[in-house]
Design a protein around this motif. Sequence first.
Motif, PDB file in Angstrom:
ATOM      1  N   LYS A  82       1.607  16.277   2.780  1.00  0.00           N
ATOM      2  CA  LYS A  82       2.182  14.948   2.592  1.00  0.00           C
ATOM      3  C   LYS A  82       1.059  13.942   2.358  1.00  0.00           C
ATOM      4  O   LYS A  82      -0.065  14.133   2.814  1.00  0.00           O
ATOM      5  CB  LYS A  82       3.009  14.536   3.813  1.00  0.00           C
ATOM      6  CG  LYS A  82       4.178  15.467   4.090  1.00  0.00           C
ATOM      7  CD  LYS A  82       4.922  15.039   5.342  1.00  0.00           C
ATOM      8  CE  LYS A  82       6.078  15.986   5.649  1.00  0.00           C
ATOM      9  NZ  LYS A  82       6.791  15.607   6.895  1.00  0.00           N
ATOM     10  N   GLY A  83       1.385  12.869   1.633  1.00  0.00           N
ATOM     11  CA  GLY A  83       0.397  11.847   1.355  1.00  0.00           C
ATOM     12  C   GLY A  83       0.060  11.028   2.579  1.00  0.00           C
ATOM     13  O   GLY A  83       0.597  11.239   3.681  1.00  0.00           O
ATOM     14  N   VAL A  84      -0.829  10.067   2.402  1.00  0.00           N
ATOM     15  CA  VAL A  84      -1.246   9.216   3.506  1.00  0.00           C
ATOM     16  C   VAL A  84      -0.101   8.312   3.946  1.00  0.00           C
ATOM     17  O   VAL A  84       0.844   8.066   3.200  1.00  0.00           O
ATOM     18  CB  VAL A  84      -2.468   8.356   3.111  1.00  0.00           C
ATOM     19  CG1 VAL A  84      -3.645   9.229   2.718  1.00  0.00           C
ATOM     20  CG2 VAL A  84      -2.121   7.395   1.975  1.00  0.00           C
ATOM     21  N   ARG A  85      -0.187   7.834   5.169  1.00  0.00           N
ATOM     22  CA  ARG A  85       0.761   6.832   5.672  1.00  0.00           C
ATOM     23  C   ARG A  85       0.036   5.484   5.721  1.00  0.00           C
ATOM     24  O   ARG A  85      -1.149   5.432   6.084  1.00  0.00           O
ATOM     25  CB  ARG A  85       1.279   7.202   7.051  1.00  0.00           C
ATOM     26  CG  ARG A  85       2.279   6.196   7.622  1.00  0.00           C
ATOM     27  CD  ARG A  85       2.983   6.725   8.833  1.00  0.00           C
ATOM     28  NE  ARG A  85       3.867   7.838   8.491  1.00  0.00           N
ATOM     29  CZ  ARG A  85       4.673   8.450   9.351  1.00  0.00           C
ATOM     30  NH1 ARG A  85       4.695   8.065  10.612  1.00  0.00           N
ATOM     31  NH2 ARG A  85       5.432   9.440   8.963  1.00  0.00           N
ATOM     32  N   VAL A  86       0.741   4.419   5.374  1.00  0.00           N
ATOM     33  CA  VAL A  86       0.106   3.108   5.288  1.00  0.00           C
ATOM     34  C   VAL A  86       0.950   2.072   6.017  1.00  0.00           C
ATOM     35  O   VAL A  86       2.104   2.319   6.379  1.00  0.00           O
ATOM     36  CB  VAL A  86      -0.095   2.676   3.813  1.00  0.00           C
ATOM     37  CG1 VAL A  86      -0.951   3.689   3.064  1.00  0.00           C
ATOM     38  CG2 VAL A  86       1.254   2.486   3.111  1.00  0.00           C
ATOM     39  N   ARG A  87       0.356   0.911   6.205  1.00  0.00           N
ATOM     40  CA  ARG A  87       1.063  -0.263   6.743  1.00  0.00           C
ATOM     41  C   ARG A  87       0.668  -1.470   5.915  1.00  0.00           C
ATOM     42  O   ARG A  87      -0.386  -1.491   5.261  1.00  0.00           O
ATOM     43  CB  ARG A  87       0.705  -0.501   8.210  1.00  0.00           C
ATOM     44  CG  ARG A  87      -0.760  -0.820   8.433  1.00  0.00           C
ATOM     45  CD  ARG A  87      -1.030  -1.293   9.862  1.00  0.00           C
ATOM     46  NE  ARG A  87      -2.458  -1.469  10.103  1.00  0.00           N
ATOM     47  CZ  ARG A  87      -3.165  -2.531   9.745  1.00  0.00           C
ATOM     48  NH1 ARG A  87      -2.559  -3.539   9.113  1.00  0.00           N
ATOM     49  NH2 ARG A  87      -4.452  -2.616  10.015  1.00  0.00           N
ATOM     50  N   LEU A  88       1.491  -2.500   5.940  1.00  0.00           N
ATOM     51  CA  LEU A  88       1.137  -3.746   5.286  1.00  0.00           C
ATOM     52  C   LEU A  88      -0.022  -4.393   6.038  1.00  0.00           C
ATOM     53  O   LEU A  88      -0.048  -4.387   7.265  1.00  0.00           O
ATOM     54  CB  LEU A  88       2.330  -4.703   5.267  1.00  0.00           C
ATOM     55  CG  LEU A  88       3.520  -4.272   4.397  1.00  0.00           C
ATOM     56  CD1 LEU A  88       4.714  -5.193   4.657  1.00  0.00           C
ATOM     57  CD2 LEU A  88       3.145  -4.304   2.918  1.00  0.00           C
ATOM     58  N   GLY A  89      -0.988  -4.937   5.295  1.00  0.00           N
ATOM     59  CA  GLY A  89      -2.110  -5.578   5.964  1.00  0.00           C
ATOM     60  C   GLY A  89      -3.164  -6.020   4.984  1.00  0.00           C
ATOM     61  O   GLY A  89      -3.191  -5.589   3.823  1.00  0.00           O
ATOM     62  N   THR A  90      -4.055  -6.871   5.448  1.00  0.00           N
ATOM     63  CA  THR A  90      -5.155  -7.387   4.648  1.00  0.00           C
ATOM     64  C   THR A  90      -6.439  -7.201   5.427  1.00  0.00           C
ATOM     65  O   THR A  90      -6.475  -7.486   6.633  1.00  0.00           O
ATOM     66  CB  THR A  90      -4.954  -8.885   4.342  1.00  0.00           C
ATOM     67  OG1 THR A  90      -3.695  -9.055   3.688  1.00  0.00           O
ATOM     68  CG2 THR A  90      -6.056  -9.416   3.441  1.00  0.00           C
ATOM     69  N   PRO A  91      -7.506  -6.717   4.788  1.00  0.00           N
ATOM     70  CA  PRO A  91      -8.770  -6.535   5.510  1.00  0.00           C
ATOM     71  C   PRO A  91      -9.340  -7.866   5.966  1.00  0.00           C
ATOM     72  O   PRO A  91      -9.080  -8.922   5.365  1.00  0.00           O
ATOM     73  CB  PRO A  91      -9.681  -5.872   4.466  1.00  0.00           C
ATOM     74  CG  PRO A  91      -9.080  -6.226   3.145  1.00  0.00           C
ATOM     75  CD  PRO A  91      -7.605  -6.309   3.375  1.00  0.00           C
ATOM     76  N   GLU A  92     -10.130  -7.817   7.054  1.00  0.00           N
ATOM     77  CA  GLU A  92     -10.715  -9.047   7.587  1.00  0.00           C
ATOM     78  C   GLU A  92     -11.611  -9.711   6.536  1.00  0.00           C
ATOM     79  O   GLU A  92     -11.602 -10.917   6.368  1.00  0.00           O
ATOM     80  CB  GLU A  92     -11.519  -8.741   8.852  1.00  0.00           C
ATOM     81  CG  GLU A  92     -10.648  -8.273  10.011  1.00  0.00           C
ATOM     82  CD  GLU A  92     -11.465  -7.963  11.239  1.00  0.00           C
ATOM     83  OE1 GLU A  92     -12.701  -8.175  11.192  1.00  0.00           O
ATOM     84  OE2 GLU A  92     -10.887  -7.506  12.239  1.00  0.00           O
ATOM     85  N   SER A  93     -12.424  -8.891   5.863  1.00  0.00           N
ATOM     86  CA  SER A  93     -13.253  -9.421   4.784  1.00  0.00           C
ATOM     87  C   SER A  93     -12.529  -9.141   3.479  1.00  0.00           C
ATOM     88  O   SER A  93     -12.758  -8.141   2.817  1.00  0.00           O
ATOM     89  CB  SER A  93     -14.630  -8.743   4.800  1.00  0.00           C
ATOM     90  OG  SER A  93     -15.425  -9.221   3.742  1.00  0.00           O
ATOM     91  N   THR A  94     -11.603  -9.999   3.149  1.00  0.00           N
ATOM     92  CA  THR A  94     -10.710  -9.721   2.033  1.00  0.00           C
ATOM     93  C   THR A  94     -11.320 -10.128   0.696  1.00  0.00           C
ATOM     94  O   THR A  94     -12.294 -10.873   0.640  1.00  0.00           O
ATOM     95  CB  THR A  94      -9.370 -10.460   2.230  1.00  0.00           C
ATOM     96  OG1 THR A  94      -8.475 -10.067   1.197  1.00  0.00           O
ATOM     97  CG2 THR A  94      -9.575 -11.966   2.152  1.00  0.00           C
ATOM     98  N   ILE A  95     -10.764  -9.615  -0.367  1.00  0.00           N
ATOM     99  CA  ILE A  95     -11.195  -9.993  -1.706  1.00  0.00           C
ATOM    100  C   ILE A  95     -10.703 -11.399  -2.005  1.00  0.00           C
ATOM    101  O   ILE A  95      -9.774 -11.893  -1.367  1.00  0.00           O
ATOM    102  CB  ILE A  95     -10.635  -8.995  -2.731  1.00  0.00           C
ATOM    103  CG1 ILE A  95      -9.125  -8.874  -2.572  1.00  0.00           C
ATOM    104  CG2 ILE A  95     -11.280  -7.653  -2.607  1.00  0.00           C
ATOM    105  CD1 ILE A  95      -8.486  -7.942  -3.566  1.00  0.00           C
TER     106      ILE A  95
END
Length: 356
Positions: A82-95
């Motif tokens: 099975k593929g990866v599992r993810v969650r909604l979110g933004t990195p602290e050092s975002t683009i």
Amino acid sequence: MHLAVAEQGELVDFALWRPGAPDHVGDYFQARIEALVPGMGGAFVDLGLDTAGFLPLPKDAPPLTQGQAITVAVTRAALGGKGVRVRLGTPESTIPPADSARQGSSRLIATGPTPLERLAALWPHASIVVDSPAAAALVPPALRDRKQQGFHTLPEDIAAACSELEETDVDLPGGLSATITPTPALIAIDMDAPPTQGVLPKQTAQYAANKAALPALMRQIRLRNLSGALVIDPAGLAIRKRQALLPPVQEALQADPLRPRCLGVTALGLIEILRPRVLPSLPELLNSPHGRALAALRHIVTHAPGTTSLLVGSRILQALEQDPQAVADCTRAIGHGLNVVLTPSLPDLHWSLAQP
């Protein structure tokens, strides 16, 4: 690359680090919704990887639409096909906002911790020892003040303990042993004991032997990162006596940072443990196409350095194409070029060496 944590001559933690085949846990992606699947309680998202990720959506999640661009973080590696599992979110050092809103293909926007960084966080007072300039170059800047000067070969006893983790049979205290059998649904662990000797009644002796062996078995579970559903068949103990093993099992699990749960004893007398699945287990890594490909290269370096052609099945070839650095490292170690040849007669996960 083997990452071993040793304390007073004993292996206490272990991980494999394969830069050419990252697990992506902790990575952030700009992704797109491929399909909403209400029946599964989530959505499939395109991350730009070989397989889609799955995004669970709680009832209070914001509304999403097919094709929508979102930012997600990987919370669980690809496991069991099975593929990866993810969650909604933004990195602290975002683009930058303008870049994040740009229309384009799904892509990686921030990387998570490496296996070395994860172990360093778990063992904050451990120094880092490397055995080669190549290994030293992989130590991130934030950890370089913990690196010892020079290069040091892994001690023989620790190297042997690492190698033993690849075996399915495990020696335990008191003459007991265990056989670990991963299956698609669960991991079965069968404990075995020699005939009881001494003055104690048989069941009393078997209980004492199982209890003494459990901490070592739980340590092996952690070292191999065995996860998901685990069932343990204690050695030679009557089913009605096995409930008494639950307290020592629960005590032995307390040191595990993943906080596994002991669910009890089944009607068949099997001890059930649920250990969260976040990263691939050692058996999964070793038996994956990439793991088998690396085993072929390691065999050449160790046992057949004169080899000039490696014959491979289709999935082995694909794994090596995705990790060209592995072949480059092999050719540097053997001192000459190596041809990797797709051989249709070989099963897709097999390899062999060309006969001279």
